[in-house]
Scaffold this active site. Sequence first.
Site, PDB file in Angstrom:
ATOM      1  N   HIS A   1     -21.973 -68.310  30.472  1.00  0.00           N
ATOM      2  CA  HIS A   1     -23.037 -68.945  31.085  1.00  0.00           C
ATOM      3  C   HIS A   1     -24.468 -68.178  30.335  1.00  0.00           C
ATOM      4  O   HIS A   1     -25.198 -68.842  30.306  1.00  0.00           O
ATOM      5  CB  HIS A   1     -22.986 -68.733  32.530  1.00  0.00           C
ATOM      6  CG  HIS A   1     -21.939 -69.582  33.231  1.00  0.00           C
ATOM      7  ND1 HIS A   1     -20.949 -69.313  33.436  1.00  0.00           N
ATOM      8  CD2 HIS A   1     -22.049 -71.067  33.296  1.00  0.00           C
ATOM      9  CE1 HIS A   1     -20.000 -70.388  33.823  1.00  0.00           C
ATOM     10  NE2 HIS A   1     -20.870 -71.425  33.780  1.00  0.00           N
TER      11      HIS A   1
ATOM     12  N   ARG B   1     -27.586 -77.157  36.814  1.00  0.00           N
ATOM     13  CA  ARG B   1     -26.762 -76.068  37.486  1.00  0.00           C
ATOM     14  C   ARG B   1     -27.791 -75.272  38.400  1.00  0.00           C
ATOM     15  O   ARG B   1     -28.647 -74.579  37.960  1.00  0.00           O
ATOM     16  CB  ARG B   1     -26.250 -75.108  36.380  1.00  0.00           C
ATOM     17  CG  ARG B   1     -25.239 -75.501  35.423  1.00  0.00           C
ATOM     18  CD  ARG B   1     -24.798 -74.417  34.129  1.00  0.00           C
ATOM     19  NE  ARG B   1     -23.825 -74.770  33.612  1.00  0.00           N
ATOM     20  CZ  ARG B   1     -23.836 -75.571  32.342  1.00  0.00           C
ATOM     21  NH1 ARG B   1     -24.852 -75.668  31.621  1.00  0.00           N
ATOM     22  NH2 ARG B   1     -22.969 -75.697  31.471  1.00  0.00           N
TER      23      ARG B   1
ATOM     24  N   ARG C   1     -25.581 -80.295  40.636  1.00  0.00           N
ATOM     25  CA  ARG C   1     -24.138 -79.655  40.712  1.00  0.00           C
ATOM     26  C   ARG C   1     -24.451 -78.450  41.783  1.00  0.00           C
ATOM     27  O   ARG C   1     -25.308 -77.735  41.832  1.00  0.00           O
ATOM     28  CB  ARG C   1     -23.758 -78.807  39.731  1.00  0.00           C
ATOM     29  CG  ARG C   1     -22.277 -78.326  39.997  1.00  0.00           C
ATOM     30  CD  ARG C   1     -21.808 -77.842  38.758  1.00  0.00           C
ATOM     31  NE  ARG C   1     -22.236 -76.726  38.364  1.00  0.00           N
ATOM     32  CZ  ARG C   1     -22.123 -75.820  37.297  1.00  0.00           C
ATOM     33  NH1 ARG C   1     -21.179 -76.321  36.392  1.00  0.00           N
ATOM     34  NH2 ARG C   1     -22.705 -74.619  36.967  1.00  0.00           N
TER      35      ARG C   1
ATOM     36  N   GLU D   1     -12.731 -80.142  35.988  1.00  0.00           N
ATOM     37  CA  GLU D   1     -12.589 -78.950  34.790  1.00  0.00           C
ATOM     38  C   GLU D   1     -11.549 -78.224  35.256  1.00  0.00           C
ATOM     39  O   GLU D   1     -11.137 -77.268  34.255  1.00  0.00           O
ATOM     40  CB  GLU D   1     -14.036 -78.067  34.912  1.00  0.00           C
ATOM     41  CG  GLU D   1     -14.223 -77.737  36.275  1.00  0.00           C
ATOM     42  CD  GLU D   1     -15.708 -76.925  36.246  1.00  0.00           C
ATOM     43  OE1 GLU D   1     -16.147 -76.890  35.468  1.00  0.00           O
ATOM     44  OE2 GLU D   1     -16.096 -76.828  37.590  1.00  0.00           O
TER      45      GLU D   1
ATOM     46  N   ASN E   1     -15.992 -76.970  29.367  1.00  0.00           N
ATOM     47  CA  ASN E   1     -16.194 -75.413  29.205  1.00  0.00           C
ATOM     48  C   ASN E   1     -15.295 -74.937  29.686  1.00  0.00           C
ATOM     49  O   ASN E   1     -14.308 -73.961  29.464  1.00  0.00           O
ATOM     50  CB  ASN E   1     -17.456 -74.970  29.435  1.00  0.00           C
ATOM     51  CG  ASN E   1     -18.689 -75.564  28.770  1.00  0.00           C
ATOM     52  OD1 ASN E   1     -18.473 -76.002  27.613  1.00  0.00           O
ATOM     53  ND2 ASN E   1     -19.504 -75.430  29.339  1.00  0.00           N
ATOM     54  N   ASP E   2     -14.840 -75.064  31.129  1.00  0.00           N
ATOM     55  CA  ASP E   2     -13.900 -74.677  31.870  1.00  0.00           C
ATOM     56  C   ASP E   2     -12.526 -75.630  31.887  1.00  0.00           C
ATOM     57  O   ASP E   2     -11.481 -74.867  31.611  1.00  0.00           O
ATOM     58  CB  ASP E   2     -14.037 -74.881  33.444  1.00  0.00           C
ATOM     59  CG  ASP E   2     -15.228 -73.545  33.827  1.00  0.00           C
ATOM     60  OD1 ASP E   2     -14.571 -72.393  33.517  1.00  0.00           O
ATOM     61  OD2 ASP E   2     -15.930 -74.017  34.374  1.00  0.00           O
TER      62      ASP E   2
ATOM     63  N   ARG F   1     -12.926 -68.151  28.448  1.00  0.00           N
ATOM     64  CA  ARG F   1     -13.774 -68.693  27.879  1.00  0.00           C
ATOM     65  C   ARG F   1     -15.115 -67.493  27.050  1.00  0.00           C
ATOM     66  O   ARG F   1     -15.808 -67.780  26.290  1.00  0.00           O
ATOM     67  CB  ARG F   1     -14.784 -69.624  28.442  1.00  0.00           C
ATOM     68  CG  ARG F   1     -15.355 -69.247  29.782  1.00  0.00           C
ATOM     69  CD  ARG F   1     -15.802 -70.295  30.696  1.00  0.00           C
ATOM     70  NE  ARG F   1     -17.290 -70.755  30.458  1.00  0.00           N
ATOM     71  CZ  ARG F   1     -17.687 -71.852  31.328  1.00  0.00           C
ATOM     72  NH1 ARG F   1     -17.059 -72.210  32.108  1.00  0.00           N
ATOM     73  NH2 ARG F   1     -19.089 -72.000  30.970  1.00  0.00           N
TER      74      ARG F   1
ATOM     75  N   CYS G   1     -19.981 -83.439  30.343  1.00  0.00           N
ATOM     76  CA  CYS G   1     -21.077 -82.412  30.515  1.00  0.00           C
ATOM     77  C   CYS G   1     -20.942 -81.193  29.899  1.00  0.00           C
ATOM     78  O   CYS G   1     -21.721 -80.220  29.956  1.00  0.00           O
ATOM     79  CB  CYS G   1     -21.866 -82.323  31.678  1.00  0.00           C
ATOM     80  SG  CYS G   1     -20.603 -81.294  33.074  1.00  0.00           S
TER      81      CYS G   1
HETATM   82  C1  PEP Z   1     -18.114 -77.023  32.362  1.00  0.00           C
HETATM   83  O1  PEP Z   1     -17.243 -76.024  32.795  1.00  0.00           O
HETATM   84  O2  PEP Z   1     -17.904 -77.244  31.435  1.00  0.00           O
HETATM   85  C2  PEP Z   1     -19.357 -76.919  33.018  1.00  0.00           C
HETATM   86  C3  PEP Z   1     -20.216 -78.127  32.519  1.00  0.00           C
HETATM   87  O3  PEP Z   1     -19.906 -76.122  33.748  1.00  0.00           O
HETATM   88  P1  PEP Z   1     -20.039 -74.537  33.381  1.00  0.00           P
HETATM   89  O4  PEP Z   1     -20.270 -74.303  32.098  1.00  0.00           O
HETATM   90  O5  PEP Z   1     -21.458 -74.280  34.088  1.00  0.00           O
HETATM   91  O6  PEP Z   1     -19.004 -73.819  34.093  1.00  0.00           O
HETATM   92 MG    MG Z   2     -17.468 -75.178  34.811  1.00  0.00          MG
END
Ligand code: PEP
Ligand code: MG
Length: 585
Positions: free
Chosen positions: A204, A311, A347, A446, A469-470, A480, A517
């Site tokens: 993050h 976020r 979110r 996710e 991402n997750d 990650r 996203c």
């Molecule tokens: C993701 O996990 O891709 C996402 C958009 O949320 P974050 O990166 O905030 O976990």
């Molecule tokens: Mg996420």
Amino acid sequence: MAGSKITKELQRDRKGPLKGVPVSAGFGQGYAYYLREGIGFSEIYFREAGNVETEISRFEEAVNQSEQQVLRVCHYVEAELSMDEMAIFQAYLMFLKDGGLKSKVIANIRGGHVAEYALKEVILNYLKTFARIEDPYIRQRGMDVENIGKRILRNLLGLGDGETGVFERDTILIASSLSPAELIRARQEKLRGIILSKGGETSHVAILSRSFEIPMVINIPGLPEKIRENDFLIMDGNSGLVYHNPSEVIVREYQRLEEERTRQDKSLDAIRTLPAETRDGFTVRLGANIGILSDMLLVERYGVDHIGLYRTEFPFLARDGFPTEEEQASLYRRILEAARGKEVTIRTLDVGGDKFLSYLDYPKEENPYLGWRSIRVSLEMKDVFREQIRAILRASAYGRTKILFPMISSVSEIKEIIAIIKEEKGNLKARGISFDDAMQTGILAEVPAALIILDRLLPYVDFISIGTNDLVQYVLAVDRNNPKVASIYNPLHPAVISLIANAAELCRKYNKPLVICGEAAANIRCAYLYLGMEIEGLSMNAASAPMIKNMIRSANLHDARQALQQVLAMEDSESIGNFLDNVVP
Ligand code: PEP
Ligand code: MG
């Protein structure tokens, strides 16, 4: 992209640059500054005061310095925080001015204690008192007391401002790691870049630095042995190279690259107001992921159609206690007003994993990403969750709002959430507060489970967003943030692509819009595949939107579909990557 190539001039630099992983693009030049490690009262032991009057004036001077520092931080965050959020800083100032604190510490000094120890005793007493208070909100104010106490202590010890203070000259911040909250606090005009010895590309803090447009390079171990404080640095957030005390040649070369980048930006600027439409007429809605109010400036600059992901945890991280319903409602309202008619997907809180609120007690977990995180926190802390839902509903009266729930993994979770929304709508109606009764509800797919049972989740929601991402970390079992396994964290893995392609097909069948996203939306090869899946929207850090738009405007949907079909039959990410390198326009 201009900076991504290593030119001959740069290779010729004999000292050789340090090499890390680039996670936030752009070049930064400035003087090295190490983030000061925190110091606590546990390290302060009793000592007798030598000269009482000297100790008192040391203490008074430290309080004055602390006041000046808080005032300076106030000045930097003023533009982004609402009046209510600013109240935290006002509370700090009041506490510093509080005669009670001063007189207690001075009395201790007169009793023969050195200033540091006198302060420790008073602060620990305050903390004991706060800990006994029943009301959780007031109990949490103990954190404010502790923070301000530590600040005075740092000043007494001559360690300067623990929160980096104000940089008087161009500065590159160096740390072993940085939390999103620390980044928010460190961010200021003369911060030109950040170098970390640890970190992950989709952490993050990396996401946030992209959204702040602060160049960032991570994963350079042993920084203190390689770079000294005040060394002049050029860091390249495109290639991951860091030059310390670079030669004239390097400095000139980076000036040239910077000029080239500005020219390229201008050429992308020409398509800013044009749609992301393929040559054969298929349009993708390009969105921005935002974290704080000032991201809205980027939304304007890079010409996106909507805010695909707001976020909300970043404002929570910048504070020392949960924002109230009022505070949140007014912040979200400001975001919606700044969106000027563009749709904003808000979110709900996604803490845990690598985002920890200083004022929330977390269990000690071996695997925080698999633990008490995100919707699991919200569904346990119902009061906090309900406050946020009410705040989002209230803001929906001021602009096109959608609500998005992260980390959903079962139908029962979404059913429970829907029931809560219904109740909170009732509460607001009873209070005579207006909101958009038709506000759409979506889930962030996710966790692999959500994609596997998507057919059962879809009937309950209005839209789906995929957080790559997750998703990548959970599908491939790759943390990650872990540099050791970063090379196998890959959104082009066939398992990830197949899951997303299936989801796209299902969403079409159920006629529910799908947006992607995660950061992969800004990866040109992934974005081409998502285009081939006829995905409705892609949402990304705003600065990447022109590049993705450029690709889409040069592409044909027909070709992208065919490329996807070929990719779906491939065995591994290497062959997929090589193939896409040859076909992505
Ligand atoms: C993701 O996990 O891709 C996402 C958009 O949320 P974050 O990166 O905030 O976990
Ligand atoms: Mg996420």
